[in-house]
Enzyme design. Structure first.
Site, PDB file in Angstrom:
ATOM      1  N   ALA A 115       0.686  -1.216   0.032  1.00 24.20           N
ATOM      2  CA  ALA A 115       0.011  -0.031  -0.073  1.00 24.20           C
ATOM      3  C   ALA A 115       0.874   1.261   0.101  1.00 24.20           C
ATOM      4  O   ALA A 115       1.926   1.295   0.572  1.00 24.20           O
ATOM      5  CB  ALA A 115      -0.926   0.015   1.168  1.00 24.20           C
ATOM      6  N   GLY A 116       0.090   2.217  -0.605  1.00 24.16           N
ATOM      7  CA  GLY A 116       1.191   3.503  -0.475  1.00 24.16           C
ATOM      8  C   GLY A 116       1.739   3.826  -1.823  1.00 24.16           C
ATOM      9  O   GLY A 116       1.701   4.860  -2.373  1.00 24.16           O
ATOM     10  N   PHE A 117       2.213   2.757  -2.604  1.00 25.00           N
ATOM     11  CA  PHE A 117       2.837   3.023  -3.912  1.00 25.00           C
ATOM     12  C   PHE A 117       1.834   3.524  -5.014  1.00 25.00           C
ATOM     13  O   PHE A 117       1.977   4.517  -5.802  1.00 25.00           O
ATOM     14  CB  PHE A 117       3.363   1.720  -4.528  1.00 25.00           C
ATOM     15  CG  PHE A 117       4.187   2.109  -5.855  1.00 25.00           C
ATOM     16  CD1 PHE A 117       5.643   2.442  -5.727  1.00 25.00           C
ATOM     17  CD2 PHE A 117       3.813   1.929  -6.887  1.00 25.00           C
ATOM     18  CE1 PHE A 117       6.159   2.808  -6.724  1.00 25.00           C
ATOM     19  CE2 PHE A 117       4.240   2.210  -8.436  1.00 25.00           C
ATOM     20  CZ  PHE A 117       5.769   2.715  -8.024  1.00 25.00           C
ATOM     21  N   ASN A 143       8.661   8.322   5.427  1.00 28.79           N
ATOM     22  CA  ASN A 143       7.372   9.263   4.608  1.00 28.79           C
ATOM     23  C   ASN A 143       6.582   9.905   5.719  1.00 28.79           C
ATOM     24  O   ASN A 143       6.389   9.026   6.813  1.00 28.79           O
ATOM     25  CB  ASN A 143       6.750   8.413   3.519  1.00 28.79           C
ATOM     26  CG  ASN A 143       5.693   7.618   4.143  1.00 28.79           C
ATOM     27  OD1 ASN A 143       4.587   8.071   4.353  1.00 28.79           O
ATOM     28  ND2 ASN A 143       5.851   6.354   4.592  1.00 28.79           N
ATOM     29  N   ARG A 144       6.074  10.790   5.449  1.00 27.75           N
ATOM     30  CA  ARG A 144       5.033  11.295   6.331  1.00 27.75           C
ATOM     31  C   ARG A 144       3.949  12.032   5.383  1.00 27.75           C
ATOM     32  O   ARG A 144       3.442  13.264   5.294  1.00 27.75           O
ATOM     33  CB  ARG A 144       5.496  12.665   7.407  1.00 27.75           C
ATOM     34  CG  ARG A 144       6.314  13.673   6.719  1.00 27.75           C
ATOM     35  CD  ARG A 144       6.948  14.866   7.643  1.00 27.75           C
ATOM     36  NE  ARG A 144       7.470  15.871   7.147  1.00 27.75           N
ATOM     37  CZ  ARG A 144       8.819  15.924   7.490  1.00 27.75           C
ATOM     38  NH1 ARG A 144       9.354  15.065   7.756  1.00 27.75           N
ATOM     39  NH2 ARG A 144       9.291  16.867   6.906  1.00 27.75           N
ATOM     40  N   MET A 145       3.469  11.323   4.574  1.00 26.66           N
ATOM     41  CA  MET A 145       2.515  11.568   3.748  1.00 26.66           C
ATOM     42  C   MET A 145       1.192  11.889   4.196  1.00 26.66           C
ATOM     43  O   MET A 145       0.583  13.027   3.899  1.00 26.66           O
ATOM     44  CB  MET A 145       2.232  10.718   2.585  1.00 26.66           C
ATOM     45  CG  MET A 145       3.292   9.884   1.651  1.00 26.66           C
ATOM     46  SD  MET A 145       4.360  10.994   0.835  1.00 26.66           S
ATOM     47  CE  MET A 145       3.377  11.157  -0.672  1.00 26.66           C
ATOM     48  N   GLY A 146       0.879  11.342   5.107  1.00 27.45           N
ATOM     49  CA  GLY A 146      -0.412  11.822   5.892  1.00 27.45           C
ATOM     50  C   GLY A 146      -1.784  11.323   5.217  1.00 27.45           C
ATOM     51  O   GLY A 146      -2.643  12.105   5.313  1.00 27.45           O
ATOM     52  N   CYS A 196      -0.838   3.698  10.729  1.00 25.62           N
ATOM     53  CA  CYS A 196       0.055   4.573   9.926  1.00 25.62           C
ATOM     54  C   CYS A 196       0.537   5.349  11.193  1.00 25.62           C
ATOM     55  O   CYS A 196      -0.221   6.166  11.941  1.00 25.62           O
ATOM     56  CB  CYS A 196      -0.855   5.401   9.100  1.00 25.62           C
ATOM     57  SG  CYS A 196      -0.066   6.445   8.358  1.00 25.62           S
ATOM     58  N   THR A 250       9.614   0.144  -0.703  1.00 24.72           N
ATOM     59  CA  THR A 250      11.031   0.820  -1.024  1.00 24.72           C
ATOM     60  C   THR A 250      11.988  -0.107  -1.677  1.00 24.72           C
ATOM     61  O   THR A 250      12.748   0.485  -2.449  1.00 24.72           O
ATOM     62  CB  THR A 250      11.538   0.827   0.550  1.00 24.72           C
ATOM     63  OG1 THR A 250      10.598   1.491   1.329  1.00 24.72           O
ATOM     64  CG2 THR A 250      12.869   1.864   0.565  1.00 24.72           C
TER      65      THR A 250
HETATM   66  C1  LIG Z   1       5.580   6.654   0.841  1.00 26.30           C
HETATM   67  C2  LIG Z   1       4.961   5.723   1.250  1.00 26.30           C
HETATM   68  C3  LIG Z   1       3.608   5.808   1.483  1.00 26.30           C
HETATM   69  C4  LIG Z   1       2.994   4.762   2.190  1.00 26.30           C
HETATM   70  N1  LIG Z   1       1.424   4.781   2.186  1.00 26.30           N
HETATM   71  C5  LIG Z   1       1.054   3.818   2.921  1.00 26.30           C
HETATM   72  C6  LIG Z   1      -0.639   3.800   3.015  1.00 26.30           C
HETATM   73  O1  LIG Z   1      -1.098   4.815   2.362  1.00 26.30           O
HETATM   74  N2  LIG Z   1      -1.049   2.721   3.618  1.00 26.30           N
HETATM   75  C7  LIG Z   1      -0.401   1.891   4.245  1.00 26.30           C
HETATM   76  O2  LIG Z   1      -0.919   0.669   4.699  1.00 26.30           O
HETATM   77  N3  LIG Z   1       1.124   1.527   4.080  1.00 26.30           N
HETATM   78  C8  LIG Z   1       1.575   2.602   3.573  1.00 26.30           C
HETATM   79  N4  LIG Z   1       3.171   2.401   3.470  1.00 26.30           N
HETATM   80  C9  LIG Z   1       3.668   1.530   4.125  1.00 26.30           C
HETATM   81  C10 LIG Z   1       4.110   0.464   3.156  1.00 26.30           C
HETATM   82  O3  LIG Z   1       2.704  -0.160   2.501  1.00 26.30           O
HETATM   83  C11 LIG Z   1       4.949  -0.703   3.973  1.00 26.30           C
HETATM   84  O4  LIG Z   1       4.160  -1.261   4.908  1.00 26.30           O
HETATM   85  C12 LIG Z   1       6.119  -0.286   4.443  1.00 26.30           C
HETATM   86  O5  LIG Z   1       6.925   0.712   3.568  1.00 26.30           O
HETATM   87  C13 LIG Z   1       7.109  -1.391   4.508  1.00 26.30           C
HETATM   88  O6  LIG Z   1       7.529  -1.943   3.448  1.00 26.30           O
HETATM   89  P1  LIG Z   1       8.902  -1.534   2.567  1.00 26.30           P
HETATM   90  O7  LIG Z   1      10.036  -1.542   3.407  1.00 26.30           O
HETATM   91  O8  LIG Z   1       8.959  -2.600   1.513  1.00 26.30           O
HETATM   92  O9  LIG Z   1       8.661  -0.304   2.092  1.00 26.30           O
HETATM   93  C14 LIG Z   1       3.719   3.819   2.715  1.00 26.30           C
HETATM   94  C15 LIG Z   1       5.010   3.491   2.349  1.00 26.30           C
HETATM   95  C16 LIG Z   1       5.748   4.543   1.921  1.00 26.30           C
HETATM   96  C17 LIG Z   1       7.169   4.503   1.521  1.00 26.30           C
END
Ligand SMILES: Cc1cc2nc3c(=O)[nH]c(=O)nc-3n(C[C@H](O)[C@H](O)[C@H](O)COP(=O)(O)O)c2cc1C
Length: 354
Positions: free
Chosen positions: A68-70, A117-120, A182, A316
């Site tokens: 999620a988030g991508f 990130n602190r997209m919010g 979050c 990431t």
């Molecule tokens: C920029 C960004 C935005 C994210 N937005 C969300 C989100 O909207 N909802 C959510 O459940 N997780 C969000 N995440 C968390 C990711 O889904 C994931 O749980 C976290 O980044 C760990 O995985 P990674 O190490 O592969 O990035 C976000 C992560 C990043 C980097």
């Protein structure tokens, strides 16, 4: 040398969110015609029957998904499918559009292969996401929909937020994720308190006449007891699985100057902590676990699977490794399974736990 390894130094000169938007723009173009989509798929998909797995009634052609988030607003699901991912989770989707926090709000920690990130919870809101899914059609891979509350919602309103987004988007979803973890949205109340979770799950259950699988996404920063209490509630409501984990507020062992930015840390430094949590949960329950946090290679995916994850996700690792990420992980995973004498991912799930 891959194209991405040539583009990356240029992309990394741009602010992280601008680079992300450009990358998504390129994916949108690539998915816009049948031949370009097919071209991507021919270059990046990797198929192997050993990678297939079924969970919560859904068949996955491989266990490597986009976290999620991508693709918060479901803009590039078809391109992500063509890039060889086994599933994609859109969101977090909120009931109404939200700006999120002020920019800059996304930072690379290059020395640490991480991001803060602190997209919010910025996003287009459920109506636009619904229209887009209707207009563009569903991707050929399973689609998860991650749902959340508005930043301004209090406890009661939050429950109604989840209900509305669930009602609107669950018809498109192979599974829905309730995101209560979050670390960079305002804390109006304790979102992971047992009382609140029970109220949310009760409300959603009433709404769920199509029996869409429901998963809960947890964070890595709570003590083990609270994590296991949450797992017990998930079992009590007979939900379908746990996603572990979201980003962390910890900054242990980092080198990059951007570690001072506030927000959730993702990527390599989160890897071991999230695997540890997956193992703890897997030792406690048979619920399916989706493992996420620092997956960037076949080895890191395999470790999470052996610790008890049936599926893995990444964000990431995709940013650092580019479009061939899913293919490289899946190819490597097939090799690791064969090396260890497993005929399928299924056989390796939880191999490292007692
Ligand atoms: C920029 C960004 C935005 C994210 N937005 C969300 C989100 O909207 N909802 C959510 O459940 N997780 C969000 N995440 C968390 C990711 O889904 C994931 O749980 C976290 O980044 C760990 O995985 P990674 O190490 O592969 O990035 C976000 C992560 C990043 C980097």
């Amino acid at each position: 040398m891959s194209i991405y390894s040539r583009i990356r130094p240029l992309a990394f000169k741009l602010p992280a969110e601008t680079a992300h938007e450009l990358g998504k723009g390129a994916l949108r173009v690539a998915q816009s015609t049948r031949p370009t989509r097919a071209g991507l798929a021919a270059a990046y998909r990797f198929e192997n029957p050993a990678l297939e797995i079924e969970r919560f009634g859904t068949k996955f052609s491989n266990p490597v998904g986009v976290a999620a988030g991508f693709d918060k607003n479901a803009e590039v699901t078809h391109a992500l499918s063509a890039l060889g991912f086994g599933f994609v989770e859109i969101g977090t989707v909120t009931p109404y559009p939200q700006e999120g926090n002020r920019r800059p709000r996304l930072f690379r920690l290059r020395e640490d292969e991480a991001m803060v990130n602190r997209m919010g919870f910025n996003g287009h809101g459920m109506e636009r996401v619904k229209e887009r899914l209707q207009r563009d059609g569903l991707p050929s891979i399973p689609l998860g929909v991650n749902i959340g509350k508005m930043n301004t919602s209090g406890e009661r309103e939050a429950i109604e937020d989840y209900r509305r987004v669930f009602d609107r988007l669950s018809p498109f979803a192979d599974y829905v994720v309730v995101n209560v973890s979050c670390p960079n949205t305002p804390e109006e109340f304790d979102e992971s308190s047992p009382e609140h979770l029970r109220a949310v799950f009760e409300t959603i259950e009433v709404e769920n006449d199509r029996d869409v699988p429901i998963l809960v996404k947890i964070g890595p920063d709570s003590p083990e007891e609270s994590i296991l209490d949450l797992v017990d509630i998930v079992e009590e409501f007979e939900l379908d699985g746990i996603i572990a984990t979201n980003t962390t507020t910890s900054r242990d062992g980092l080198e990059s100057p951007n570690q001072q930015e506030w927000g959730g840390l993702s990527g390599a430094p989160l890897e071991d902590r999230s695997t540890e949590i997956i193992r703890t949960i897997a030792e406690h329950t048979d619920l399916p676990i989706v493992g996420v946090g620092g997956v960037d290679s076949a080895e890191s995916a395999y470790e999470k699977i052996r610790a008890g994850a049936s599926l893995v996700q990444l964000y990431t690792g995709f940013v650092y490794n580019g479009p061939s990420t899913a293919k490289a992980i899946n190819k490597g995973l097939a090799g690791l399974l064969a090396r260890d004498g497993y005929r399928s991912v299924e056989e390796a799930v939880g191999a490292d736990i007692s």
